[in-house]
Scaffold this active site. Structure first.
Site, short mmCIF file in Angstrom:
data_model
loop_
_atom_site.label_atom_id
_atom_site.label_comp_id
_atom_site.label_asym_id
_atom_site.label_seq_id
_atom_site.Cartn_x
_atom_site.Cartn_y
_atom_site.Cartn_z
N PRO A 13 0.90 -1.33 -0.07
CA PRO A 13 -0.08 0.02 -0.02
C PRO A 13 0.89 1.36 0.01
CG PRO A 13 -0.15 -1.23 2.00
CD PRO A 13 0.62 -2.16 1.07
N ASN A 14 0.32 2.26 -0.79
CA ASN A 14 0.84 3.58 -0.72
C ASN A 14 2.28 3.57 -1.85
OD1 ASN A 14 -1.42 4.77 0.49
ND2 ASN A 14 -0.69 4.01 2.29
N ARG A 46 5.82 11.78 -3.18
CA ARG A 46 5.83 12.23 -1.75
C ARG A 46 6.82 11.94 -1.13
NH1 ARG A 46 -0.06 12.37 -2.00
NH2 ARG A 46 -0.39 13.71 -3.55
N TYR A 102 11.67 8.23 1.12
CA TYR A 102 11.73 7.16 -0.01
C TYR A 102 12.44 7.43 -1.17
CZ TYR A 102 8.11 5.44 3.32
OH TYR A 102 7.51 5.14 4.31
N ASN A 129 7.79 -6.13 -0.74
CA ASN A 129 7.76 -4.95 0.25
C ASN A 129 6.44 -4.67 0.32
OD1 ASN A 129 7.69 -2.47 1.52
ND2 ASN A 129 8.92 -1.41 -0.04
N ALA A 184 3.07 -1.11 4.84
CA ALA A 184 2.50 -0.98 6.25
C ALA A 184 1.96 -2.51 6.57
CB ALA A 184 1.37 -0.18 6.13
N GLU A 229 12.29 -10.07 1.66
CA GLU A 229 11.68 -8.81 1.92
C GLU A 229 12.51 -7.72 1.86
OE1 GLU A 229 10.90 -8.83 6.30
OE2 GLU A 229 9.21 -7.27 5.88
N HIS A 238 12.57 -3.11 2.19
CA HIS A 238 11.96 -2.07 2.59
C HIS A 238 13.16 -0.82 2.20
CE1 HIS A 238 8.97 -3.69 4.64
NE2 HIS A 238 9.98 -4.64 5.38
N ARG A 289 13.36 3.54 12.43
CA ARG A 289 11.93 4.66 12.69
C ARG A 289 11.29 4.49 13.77
NH1 ARG A 289 9.46 4.75 6.64
NH2 ARG A 289 8.64 6.47 7.59
#
Ligand code: CA2
Length: 144
Positions: free
Chosen positions: A9-10, A17, A22, A73, A76, A97, A99, A106
């Protein structure tokens, strides 16, 4: 060798953004950049993105027999989704995996991945180049 790259998601917002976290590369730029890497490694690549947890579970489930490995990835959902973890464990394909950010540096809720324990390994904090390292790790694992 066929590898499915799944983005959660996103991640369609990549490059549009929050570049300080990112980076400036869009999701399309990233997928395009992976193509020559995949060719070099003799990998046939498919890149997908979804905002839906169920869609991701369905794609992982359907990857059995269609793909040799996964790069995920889960964004969330990494920190919340037992369903994605169970799908990944059930399908049994070697999975890396990824990220983009260093989730361990974070907020505390990002420090835990429910998916990492059923993966070959986790790459995080190396920006979008982490996807390239994931492909290289999978290629090495699958040809060992
Ligand atoms: O660092 C990563 O790759 C993450 O998986 C990204 C997720 C976050 O929830 C994870 O904790 C770590 C967020 C993806 C949202 O992507 C955006 C991209 C640009 C702008 C806003 C969100």
């Amino acid at each position: 060798m066929k590898v499915l790259v799944l983005n959660g998601p996103n991640l369609q917002l990549l490059g549009l953004r929050k570049p300080e976290i990112y980076g400036r590369e869009t999701l399309q730029d990233l997928c395009d950049r992976l193509v020559p890497v995949a060719e070099e490694l003799d990998i046939v690549l498919e890149c997908r993105q979804t905002n839906g947890e169920g869609q991701m579970v369905d794609w992982i489930g359907a990857s059995a027999g269609m793909f040799d490995g996964l790069v995920i990835n889960a964004a969330a959902y990494t920190h919340t989704s037992v369903a994605i973890r169970d799908a990944n464990e059930a399908v049994g394909l070697p999975t890396v995996e990824v990220h983009i950010s260093n989730i361990h540096a974070r907020e505390e809720f990002r420090h835990t991945s429910l998916i990492a324990p059923v993966c070959l390994g986790q790459i995080c904090g190396l920006g979008t180049s982490g996807y390239e390292w994931a492909l290289r790790a999978l290629a090495r694992h699958l040809t060992a």
